[in-house]
Design a protein around this motif. Structure first.
Motif, PDB file in Angstrom:
ATOM      1  N   ARG A 198       0.821  -1.217   0.000  1.00  0.00           N
ATOM      2  CA  ARG A 198       0.000   0.000   0.000  1.00  0.00           C
ATOM      3  C   ARG A 198       0.856   1.270   0.000  1.00  0.00           C
ATOM      4  O   ARG A 198       0.430   2.295  -0.539  1.00  0.00           O
ATOM      5  N   GLY A 208      -5.204  -3.426  -6.020  1.00  0.00           N
ATOM      6  CA  GLY A 208      -5.764  -2.090  -5.858  1.00  0.00           C
ATOM      7  C   GLY A 208      -4.720  -0.996  -5.931  1.00  0.00           C
ATOM      8  O   GLY A 208      -5.053   0.184  -5.807  1.00  0.00           O
ATOM      9  N   GLU A 209      -3.463  -1.384  -6.147  1.00  0.00           N
ATOM     10  CA  GLU A 209      -2.399  -0.379  -6.309  1.00  0.00           C
ATOM     11  C   GLU A 209      -1.942  -0.363  -7.765  1.00  0.00           C
ATOM     12  O   GLU A 209      -2.222  -1.275  -8.531  1.00  0.00           O
ATOM     13  N   ALA A 213      -9.770  -3.999  -2.235  1.00  0.00           N
ATOM     14  CA  ALA A 213      -9.944  -3.321  -3.519  1.00  0.00           C
ATOM     15  C   ALA A 213     -11.202  -3.780  -4.256  1.00  0.00           C
ATOM     16  O   ALA A 213     -11.439  -3.357  -5.393  1.00  0.00           O
ATOM     17  N   PRO A 267     -15.648  -0.663  -4.181  1.00  0.00           N
ATOM     18  CA  PRO A 267     -14.685  -1.325  -3.310  1.00  0.00           C
ATOM     19  C   PRO A 267     -14.605  -0.680  -1.920  1.00  0.00           C
ATOM     20  O   PRO A 267     -15.023   0.455  -1.731  1.00  0.00           O
ATOM     21  N   TYR A 304     -11.771  -0.037  -0.574  1.00  0.00           N
ATOM     22  CA  TYR A 304     -10.577   0.826  -0.618  1.00  0.00           C
ATOM     23  C   TYR A 304     -10.306   1.261  -2.056  1.00  0.00           C
ATOM     24  O   TYR A 304     -10.365   0.438  -2.970  1.00  0.00           O
ATOM     25  N   LYS A 305     -10.035   2.548  -2.232  1.00  0.00           N
ATOM     26  CA  LYS A 305      -9.565   3.066  -3.527  1.00  0.00           C
ATOM     27  C   LYS A 305      -8.244   3.760  -3.296  1.00  0.00           C
ATOM     28  O   LYS A 305      -8.117   4.535  -2.339  1.00  0.00           O
ATOM     29  N   ARG A 306      -7.295   3.502  -4.168  1.00  0.00           N
ATOM     30  CA  ARG A 306      -5.994   4.154  -3.950  1.00  0.00           C
ATOM     31  C   ARG A 306      -6.125   5.653  -4.173  1.00  0.00           C
ATOM     32  O   ARG A 306      -6.918   6.098  -5.005  1.00  0.00           O
ATOM     33  N   THR A 348      -5.706   9.182  -5.600  1.00  0.00           N
ATOM     34  CA  THR A 348      -5.338   9.587  -6.957  1.00  0.00           C
ATOM     35  C   THR A 348      -4.084  10.446  -6.890  1.00  0.00           C
ATOM     36  O   THR A 348      -3.991  11.335  -6.048  1.00  0.00           O
TER      37      THR A 348
END
Lengths: 127, 367
Positions: B42, B193-194, B237, B360, B362-364, B366
């Motif tokens: 992460r 998710g990354e 994710a 999701p 979790y969202k990375r 931006t």
């Protein structure tokens, strides 16, 4: 790694420190290492009467749920309340701050088949 | 039958991995600890061996239309250099496997299927390509390796080792190039998710690639990461795992992958069943939940609303990227899947309250 002296060990990887008629119970460093990051510990209630070898709670790591067995029968007199907020204490200090609960040992169920540090070390060395 | 080993087996042991059987291979579940590996991915980068996944090479002018008839998403319209998620369906609209197609050039494709499904997918695909001169399929399962670098620092770690300029690559694209001097397919894809890259090479080249990536990456805080961390990362994710959110009895729609279903495609296997399911809109479906308490929900636990059994937990974990809360996916009735609704998960005889949330989890951030 040598196992701490002065403790008794079960084949299910619990340790027991007997002081008079009271015992402190935890899981061994080998056990916490096998489980990985511990995220939840479910302990018996204070006052609960535990039968020797009974399934009395769980330790949950990120990946798995593992049953806790009690190596000796008796009444629960104290539980490690710090584990509720910080279950990873068991990972960091399995033989110390990560203890699980204390019981007043039932005289009729004094732990029998427990191992000393050397025999327990032999057990984990061959696991 | 004993489990196979990837080309990186000895490297995993050298890095202190705990090995478990997965999809027919002995795979690393964890090295230094799942939470630490999760944190590396992460915030820095993680290095994964995904060589257990089956790599099939598809070739011929007919591949696009052939695959379009077997899957829910568009294949023939993909441009060279594009990667796309897809799902092979059965006649009832259930998921036979969820996969990634990589279009290498006009006539050549890489198809990556789940390791655990390779035993059924390989004969399935071979039978359907049989007798066709415009579709040729060959298996690289076992002879091809896959190493992934995932995390916000992945580009800086990988770029210098790749001949092609990967800094200009868009998400879900791929390129045939050289990495550390050996032929490779590099794709900007992943399951965490990354941001990150997946690097496909011959198994012979995998170990040197792994060590080069580790050596360069360790300066950036990269750590080897196992399947345990990968499962938590993908769940956060909102990405499905076959056998959990998707299986032969769960359609792509019920499994939360409606976006991948192109019903305007005239015909594909299971289309009628899926269209009927969409029209009726009464099916059970995957939803995300966050539990109130500290007790993790696990695959298989029963889900209730009041006294009514409404479904089952399909995946669950403590989620470091969701404030250390316990998250889960559940397969539940339509009524129970409404966002913001309350559910109870039964854990060892006790009901634990949970709230339905949007996926999701979790969202990375931006960039």
């Amino acid at each position: 790694m040598a196992q701490p002296a002065g403790l008794l060990y079960s084949k299910e990887h619990e340790w027991l420190k007997v002081e008079g008629d009271t015992a402190t119970v935890g899981i061994t460093d080998y056990a916490q290492n096998s489980l990985g990051d511990i995220v939840f510990v479910e302990l018996p209630r204070i006052g609960a009467a535990l039968k020797q070898h009974a399934n009395i709670g769980v330790v949950e790591s990120v990946k798995a749920v593992s049953d806790l067995f009690t190596p000796a029968g008796g009444e629960v007199v104290e539980v490690n309340a710090a584990l509720e907020a910080d279950p990873a204490l068991v990972n960091r200090d399995a033989f110390g701050d990560g203890w699980l609960y204390k019981i007043k040992i039932d005289a009729s169920s004094m732990p029998d088949a427990l191992l000393g540090p050397d025999d327990y070390e032999k057990l984990v060395a061959t696991s | 039958m004993s489990d196979a080993r990837t080309a990186l087996y000895d490297d995993h042991l050298a890095f202190g991995a705990r090995m478990v059987p997965f999809g027919g291979f002995e795979m690393p579940v964890s090295y230094a600890g799942i939470l630490r590996e999760h944190d590396a991915v992460r915030h820095r980068a993680g290095l994964f061996d995904l060589s257990h996944m089956a790599q099939y090479h598809l070739e011929g002018p007919g591949v696009g239309h052939w695959a379009d008839a077997l899957t829910v998403n568009d294949v023939a319209t993909m441009k060279p250099g594009q990667a796309r998620y897809n799902i092979f369906t059965n006649d009832a609209g259930g998921c036979h496997d969820d996969v990634l197609f990589y279009r290498l050039d006009e006539n050549r494709w890489l198809l990556v299927v789940n390791a655990g499904n390779a035993a059924k997918m390989w004969p399935y695909l071979v039978a359907r390509a049989d007798g066709r001169r415009d579709v040729k399929i060959t298996s690289g399962h076992g002879s091809r390796a896959l190493v992934a670098v995932q995390g916000p620092l992945a580009t800086e770690i990988v770029a210098q080792l790749v001949d092609a300029d990967i800094t200009v690559m868009k998400y879900y694209t791929c390129v045939e190039t050289h990495v550390c001097g050996v032929p490779a397919i590099v794709a900007r894809t992943g399951y965490t998710g990354e941001d990150g890259f997946e690097i496909f090479v011959d198994s012979d080249a995998a170990s040197e690639l792994w060590r080069n990536l580790f050596e360069r990456g360790s300066r950036f805080g990269l750590e080897p990461a196992g399947l345990g961390a990968r499962d938590v990362l993908r769940l956060e994710a909102g990405m499905p795992l076959y056998g959990h959110e998707l299986d032969e009895s769960i359609s792509p729609v019920a499994g939360g992958q409606r976006w991948a279903v192109k019903t305007r495609k005239a015909a594909f296997r299971g289309r009628d069943a899926i269209v009927a399911e969409l029209e009726a809109d009464t099916h059970d479906r995957i939803a995300g939940i966050v539990l109130d308490g500290r007790v993790p929900a696990r695959d298989g636990y029963a889900v209730y609303v009041g006294d009514e059994r409404v479904g089952t937990v399909r995946s669950g974990s403590m989620a470091p990227s969701v404030e250390n809360k316990n998250i889960a996916t559940v397969l539940v009735t339509k009524a129970a899947s409404v966002l913001g609704g309350s559910l109870d998960v039964e854990i060892r005889g006790t009901r634990h309250r949970a709230t339905v949330v949007a996926l999701p989890f979790y969202k990375r951030p931006t960039p």
